[in-house]
Design a protein around this motif. Sequence first.
Motif, short mmCIF file in Angstrom:
data_model
loop_
_atom_site.label_atom_id
_atom_site.label_comp_id
_atom_site.label_asym_id
_atom_site.label_seq_id
_atom_site.Cartn_x
_atom_site.Cartn_y
_atom_site.Cartn_z
N MET A 262 -2.02 26.08 6.74
CA MET A 262 -2.12 25.07 6.74
C MET A 262 -0.87 24.49 7.04
O MET A 262 0.53 25.50 6.57
CB MET A 262 -2.95 24.16 4.95
N GLU A 263 -0.52 24.07 8.33
CA GLU A 263 0.99 23.83 9.29
C GLU A 263 1.26 22.82 8.37
O GLU A 263 0.72 21.35 8.45
CB GLU A 263 0.15 23.73 10.18
N LEU A 264 2.71 23.25 8.24
CA LEU A 264 3.83 22.54 7.03
C LEU A 264 5.00 21.74 8.57
O LEU A 264 5.39 20.98 7.86
CB LEU A 264 3.82 23.43 7.07
N ARG A 265 5.06 22.39 9.46
CA ARG A 265 5.88 22.43 10.10
C ARG A 265 6.20 20.70 10.86
O ARG A 265 4.82 20.01 11.32
CB ARG A 265 6.30 23.09 11.54
N ASN A 266 7.79 20.04 10.75
CA ASN A 266 7.24 18.94 11.40
C ASN A 266 6.57 17.84 10.82
O ASN A 266 5.86 16.91 11.42
CB ASN A 266 6.92 19.09 13.10
N LYS A 267 6.54 18.00 9.92
CA LYS A 267 5.68 17.13 8.66
C LYS A 267 6.55 16.50 7.13
O LYS A 267 6.80 17.64 7.23
CB LYS A 267 4.50 17.53 8.46
N THR A 268 6.33 15.39 7.31
CA THR A 268 6.65 15.00 5.63
C THR A 268 6.06 15.38 4.69
O THR A 268 4.81 16.09 4.87
CB THR A 268 6.62 13.47 5.74
N TRP A 269 6.63 15.93 3.27
CA TRP A 269 5.62 16.15 2.50
C TRP A 269 5.05 15.32 2.18
O TRP A 269 3.30 16.09 1.95
CB TRP A 269 6.82 15.97 0.93
N LYS A 270 4.78 14.21 2.11
CA LYS A 270 3.44 13.24 1.95
C LYS A 270 3.02 12.89 3.09
O LYS A 270 1.49 13.72 2.96
CB LYS A 270 4.46 11.34 2.38
N ASP A 271 3.13 13.31 4.26
CA ASP A 271 2.29 14.07 5.03
C ASP A 271 1.17 14.90 4.63
O ASP A 271 0.11 15.20 4.70
CB ASP A 271 2.77 14.50 6.71
N ASN A 272 2.20 16.50 4.43
CA ASN A 272 1.47 17.31 3.49
C ASN A 272 0.13 17.54 2.85
O ASN A 272 -0.58 18.32 2.75
CB ASN A 272 2.95 18.20 3.60
N LEU A 273 0.75 16.74 1.95
CA LEU A 273 0.17 15.77 0.55
C LEU A 273 -1.10 15.69 1.07
O LEU A 273 -2.07 16.06 0.69
CB LEU A 273 0.73 15.35 -0.08
N LEU A 274 -1.46 14.67 2.01
CA LEU A 274 -2.10 13.72 1.98
C LEU A 274 -3.11 14.70 3.04
O LEU A 274 -4.44 14.62 3.32
CB LEU A 274 -2.04 13.06 3.22
N GLU A 275 -2.87 15.88 4.11
CA GLU A 275 -3.27 16.55 4.82
C GLU A 275 -4.63 17.44 4.12
O GLU A 275 -5.41 18.34 3.66
CB GLU A 275 -2.65 17.82 5.56
N GLY A 276 -3.73 18.12 2.60
CA GLY A 276 -4.14 18.76 1.42
C GLY A 276 -4.74 17.83 0.60
O GLY A 276 -6.42 18.47 0.80
N PHE A 277 -4.78 16.83 0.76
CA PHE A 277 -6.11 16.48 -0.10
C PHE A 277 -7.36 16.09 0.76
O PHE A 277 -8.22 16.13 0.09
CB PHE A 277 -5.49 14.58 -0.34
N ARG A 278 -6.95 15.50 2.09
CA ARG A 278 -8.42 15.48 2.63
C ARG A 278 -8.98 16.78 3.42
O ARG A 278 -10.15 16.94 2.92
CB ARG A 278 -7.49 15.16 4.55
N ARG A 279 -8.15 17.80 3.32
CA ARG A 279 -9.25 19.68 3.30
C ARG A 279 -9.81 19.49 2.05
O ARG A 279 -11.16 20.00 2.15
CB ARG A 279 -8.16 20.65 3.37
N ILE A 280 -8.81 19.71 0.27
CA ILE A 280 -9.88 19.50 -0.77
C ILE A 280 -11.03 18.54 -0.26
O ILE A 280 -11.91 19.08 -0.87
CB ILE A 280 -8.63 19.54 -1.61
N GLU A 281 -10.87 17.38 0.01
CA GLU A 281 -12.35 16.47 -0.36
C GLU A 281 -12.87 16.80 1.40
O GLU A 281 -14.44 16.49 -0.08
CB GLU A 281 -11.06 14.99 0.29
N GLU A 282 -12.83 18.07 2.15
CA GLU A 282 -14.07 18.18 2.82
C GLU A 282 -15.00 19.07 2.26
O GLU A 282 -16.24 18.70 2.65
CB GLU A 282 -12.92 18.43 4.35
N VAL A 283 -14.07 20.11 1.31
CA VAL A 283 -14.35 20.78 1.09
C VAL A 283 -15.28 20.57 -0.05
O VAL A 283 -16.62 21.17 -0.39
CB VAL A 283 -13.87 22.10 0.55
N GLU A 284 -15.50 19.17 -0.82
CA GLU A 284 -15.27 18.92 -2.35
C GLU A 284 -17.28 18.46 -1.61
O GLU A 284 -18.19 18.06 -2.07
CB GLU A 284 -14.82 18.17 -2.49
N MET A 285 -17.41 17.65 -0.87
CA MET A 285 -18.21 16.97 0.09
C MET A 285 -18.50 18.03 0.79
O MET A 285 -20.41 17.98 0.49
CB MET A 285 -17.59 16.91 1.45
N ARG A 286 -18.64 19.37 1.20
CA ARG A 286 -20.07 20.29 1.69
C ARG A 286 -20.26 21.18 0.64
O ARG A 286 -21.33 21.17 0.92
CB ARG A 286 -18.92 21.40 2.53
N LYS A 287 -19.81 21.29 -1.30
CA LYS A 287 -20.42 21.54 -2.07
C LYS A 287 -21.11 20.24 -2.52
O LYS A 287 -22.18 21.33 -3.22
CB LYS A 287 -19.28 21.95 -2.95
#
Length: 67
Positions: free
Chosen positions: A1-26
């Motif tokens: 996960m690319e963490l540079r130049n992003k706020t903690w909120k952006d990183n958190l939202l990106e992490g949740f988005r990725r988890i949602e994608e994996v859960e949908m594939r499952k």
Amino acid sequence: MELRNKTWKDNLLEGFRRIEEVEMRKRMGREKMVEFIKNEQYDLYLILENELKKMDVETENLWAILR
């Protein structure tokens, strides 16, 4: 996960988005597994089951990154 130049909120939202994608594939994979059983395609079922186990590990890794 690319963490540079992003706020903690952006990183958190990106992490949740990725988890949602994996859960949908499952979810889609589990639906396909039911189809394989109905069609007596047990070899395909076992292959997909193994892939879903890998996705479980991927989900756990993503949650660990977010913590």
